[in-house]
Design a protein around this motif. Structure first.
Motif, PDB file in Angstrom:
ATOM      1  N   GLY A 138      -4.560   5.259 -15.665  1.00 56.26           N
ATOM      2  CA  GLY A 138      -5.413   4.175 -15.189  1.00 56.26           C
ATOM      3  C   GLY A 138      -4.783   3.429 -14.030  1.00 56.26           C
ATOM      4  N   SER A 139      -4.173   4.170 -13.088  1.00 59.27           N
ATOM      5  CA  SER A 139      -3.560   3.502 -11.933  1.00 59.27           C
ATOM      6  C   SER A 139      -3.516   4.438 -10.733  1.00 59.27           C
ATOM      7  N   PHE A 140      -3.477   3.833  -9.537  1.00 58.16           N
ATOM      8  CA  PHE A 140      -3.159   4.621  -8.346  1.00 58.16           C
ATOM      9  C   PHE A 140      -2.192   3.823  -7.498  1.00 58.16           C
ATOM     10  N   ALA A 141      -1.395   4.535  -6.704  1.00 59.39           N
ATOM     11  CA  ALA A 141      -0.344   3.893  -5.913  1.00 59.39           C
ATOM     12  C   ALA A 141      -0.527   4.225  -4.443  1.00 59.39           C
ATOM     13  N   VAL A 142      -0.296   3.231  -3.588  1.00 58.79           N
ATOM     14  CA  VAL A 142      -0.331   3.421  -2.141  1.00 58.79           C
ATOM     15  C   VAL A 142       1.074   3.152  -1.612  1.00 58.79           C
ATOM     16  N   THR A 143       1.614   4.101  -0.851  1.00 59.86           N
ATOM     17  CA  THR A 143       2.936   3.923  -0.252  1.00 59.86           C
ATOM     18  C   THR A 143       2.785   3.856   1.264  1.00 59.86           C
ATOM     19  N   MET A 144       3.367   2.831   1.867  1.00 58.81           N
ATOM     20  CA  MET A 144       3.387   2.686   3.323  1.00 58.81           C
ATOM     21  C   MET A 144       4.841   2.736   3.776  1.00 58.81           C
ATOM     22  N   THR A 145       5.148   3.608   4.737  1.00 56.34           N
ATOM     23  CA  THR A 145       6.521   3.743   5.246  1.00 56.34           C
ATOM     24  C   THR A 145       6.554   3.354   6.728  1.00 56.34           C
ATOM     25  N   GLY A 146       7.785   3.226   7.246  1.00 52.02           N
ATOM     26  CA  GLY A 146       7.955   2.881   8.663  1.00 52.02           C
ATOM     27  C   GLY A 146       7.186   1.629   9.046  1.00 52.02           C
ATOM     28  N   LEU A 147       7.328   0.579   8.215  1.00 57.34           N
ATOM     29  CA  LEU A 147       6.533  -0.643   8.405  1.00 57.34           C
ATOM     30  C   LEU A 147       6.726  -1.265   9.797  1.00 57.34           C
ATOM     31  N   ARG A 148       5.605  -1.701  10.380  1.00 61.36           N
ATOM     32  CA  ARG A 148       5.599  -2.369  11.682  1.00 61.36           C
ATOM     33  C   ARG A 148       5.053  -3.781  11.496  1.00 61.36           C
ATOM     34  N   SER A 149       5.340  -4.644  12.456  1.00 62.76           N
ATOM     35  CA  SER A 149       4.825  -6.019  12.340  1.00 62.76           C
ATOM     36  C   SER A 149       3.295  -6.021  12.355  1.00 62.76           C
ATOM     37  N   SER A 150       2.687  -5.020  13.020  1.00 67.09           N
ATOM     38  CA  SER A 150       1.219  -4.937  13.071  1.00 67.09           C
ATOM     39  C   SER A 150       0.608  -4.541  11.721  1.00 67.09           C
ATOM     40  N   ASP A 151       1.445  -4.091  10.772  1.00 68.15           N
ATOM     41  CA  ASP A 151       0.941  -3.728   9.433  1.00 68.15           C
ATOM     42  C   ASP A 151       0.633  -4.966   8.589  1.00 68.15           C
ATOM     43  N   ALA A 152       1.175  -6.119   8.986  1.00 72.06           N
ATOM     44  CA  ALA A 152       0.924  -7.340   8.218  1.00 72.06           C
ATOM     45  C   ALA A 152      -0.569  -7.653   8.213  1.00 72.06           C
ATOM     46  N   GLY A 153      -1.043  -8.244   7.113  1.00 76.32           N
ATOM     47  CA  GLY A 153      -2.453  -8.624   7.044  1.00 76.32           C
ATOM     48  C   GLY A 153      -3.012  -8.526   5.643  1.00 76.32           C
ATOM     49  N   THR A 154      -4.346  -8.584   5.558  1.00 85.74           N
ATOM     50  CA  THR A 154      -5.032  -8.537   4.263  1.00 85.74           C
ATOM     51  C   THR A 154      -5.578  -7.138   4.012  1.00 85.74           C
ATOM     52  N   TYR A 155      -5.296  -6.637   2.827  1.00 83.97           N
ATOM     53  CA  TYR A 155      -5.723  -5.290   2.435  1.00 83.97           C
ATOM     54  C   TYR A 155      -6.556  -5.363   1.157  1.00 83.97           C
ATOM     55  N   ARG A 156      -7.255  -4.291   0.877  1.00 87.02           N
ATOM     56  CA  ARG A 156      -7.936  -4.133  -0.407  1.00 87.02           C
ATOM     57  C   ARG A 156      -7.562  -2.778  -0.985  1.00 87.02           C
ATOM     58  N   CYS A 157      -7.316  -2.763  -2.300  1.00 88.07           N
ATOM     59  CA  CYS A 157      -7.274  -1.469  -2.978  1.00 88.07           C
ATOM     60  C   CYS A 157      -8.501  -1.477  -3.889  1.00 88.07           C
ATOM     61  N   GLY A 158      -9.216  -0.370  -3.916  1.00 81.32           N
ATOM     62  CA  GLY A 158     -10.458  -0.389  -4.669  1.00 81.32           C
ATOM     63  C   GLY A 158     -10.946   0.977  -5.079  1.00 81.32           C
ATOM     64  N   ILE A 159     -12.087   0.964  -5.764  1.00 81.29           N
ATOM     65  CA  ILE A 159     -12.725   2.178  -6.266  1.00 81.29           C
ATOM     66  C   ILE A 159     -14.198   2.115  -5.886  1.00 81.29           C
ATOM     67  N   GLY A 160     -14.721   3.221  -5.349  1.00 79.70           N
ATOM     68  CA  GLY A 160     -16.149   3.260  -5.021  1.00 79.70           C
ATOM     69  C   GLY A 160     -16.428   4.045  -3.761  1.00 79.70           C
TER      70      GLY A 160
END
Length: 333
Positions: free
Chosen positions: A75-97
């Protein structure tokens, strides 16, 4: 709209050039298990643009840097982000649909030159009418700090219980924060679980300088439960006697079985299976094998008016405790 069946951290912090992994927990219904999982970023126009989704890799500037892995059996999913940049900052959503506007939870990612790595979110599974034990690590070994348990809402964390005796009215008789161990860790015990107990929680310690060493906990309630509903209230008469059945796992091995008296968030032991009986209960309270498999029986004789109140049955195995609560109502003869 945000649904109560999807949970995850509301804030993430990562280091420039580093990586983050975000977990989203969902109720393991067939629709959720087989639905499209997605990770999108909210733009200035309010729309959420897909970065990665199940079955389609990341694209654009995120190609090769972002991956999504689904574990439907957990009952879970994972998101991995690598090589983070300053432009990656912000609001995200994880969702189903099938679209990015259905079932989701929003979170804010900050990217800094240096960031402290948060503890991974702890996943606890519960069943209706059952109980759970949450282990809350703490970096503080000074006993003067307040221990707390709160439920994360849209804008704040609503306090449910704390070690100074506060207990939210919906949790009266069914939650306990244990004293700190030598390591500074403590446990939160909850029983008589309800469907609405699902959610994202925080536990930790709070001192004069604010909250310290917080731990995120997701409590995921099973969609179906095999546990029977047990009576919540039991009536007796002054001078009379009563007995009640305490549940335990017949397959489990327990170091100790006990009965304690719950009052204002503490629960001093009255009786255990090693022969201990608290003074006022000597000759009045005893424990024996239960009438059915997976239970033990507790008998209380020569009832007094002051015996009225909440009682807990407990069976301890390592850090885990199986608990159940019951309220005694005592009437004059």
């Amino acid at each position: 709209p945000v649904s109560s069946s999807l949970f995850g951290s509301r804030f993430l912090a990562g280091e420039l050039g580093g990586s983050i992994t975000h977990q989203c927990f969902y109720s393991p219904t067939p629709a959720n298990k087989h639905g499209r999982k997605y990770w999108c970023k909210v733009a200035a126009n309010g729309l959420c643009y897909t970065i990665v989704s199940s079955g389609s890799p990341a694209w654009g500037e995120h190609r090769g840097r972002v991956a999504l892995g689904d574990a439907p059996q957990n009952g879970s999913f994972a998101v991995t982000m690598t090589g983070l940049r300053s432009s990656d900052a912000g609001t995200y959503r994880c969702g189903i649909g099938s679209t990015n506007g259905g079932l989701y939870v929003s979170l804010n990612l900050t990217v800094r030159a240096e960031a402290t790595v948060a503890r991974p979110t702890q996943l606890i599974r519960g069943e209706r009418h059952g109980s759970v034990t949450v282990l809350c690590p703490s970096g503080d070994t000074h006993g003067d700090q307040k221990r707390f348990w709160c439920k994360v809402g849209r804008s704040s964390c609503a306090l449910i219980a704390s070690s100074n005796g506060y207990v939210d009215r919906r949790y009266q008789g069914r939650i306990l924060i244990t004293p700190q161990e030598s390591s500074g860790a403590f446990r939160v015990l909850i029983n008589d679980l309800k469907k609405e107990d699902s959610g994202l929680y925080l536990c930790g310690t709070q001192g004069p300088r604010g909250r310290d060493s917080e731990q995120e906990v997701v409590l995921q309630m099973a969609t179906a439960s095999a546990l029977p509903r047990r009576p919540k209230f039991l009536s007796g008469t002054v001078g009379g006697s009563l007995s009640f059945q305490c549940p335990h796992d017949p397959e489990g091995t327990y170091e100790k079985k006990y009965v304690c008296r719950w009052r204002g968030g503490s629960c001093p032991v009255l009786l255990d299976d090693e022969g201990f009986v608290l003074g006022p209960y000597e000759g009045r309270m005893r424990m024996s094998g239960g009438a059915e498999r997976g239970t033990y029986a507790v008998v209380l004789r020569r009832l007094r008016e002051e015996d009225a109140g909440w009682y807990w049955c407990g069976a301890r195995s390592g850090h885990t405790e199986l608990t159940a609560s019951l309220k005694l109502l005592i009437h004059k003869g």
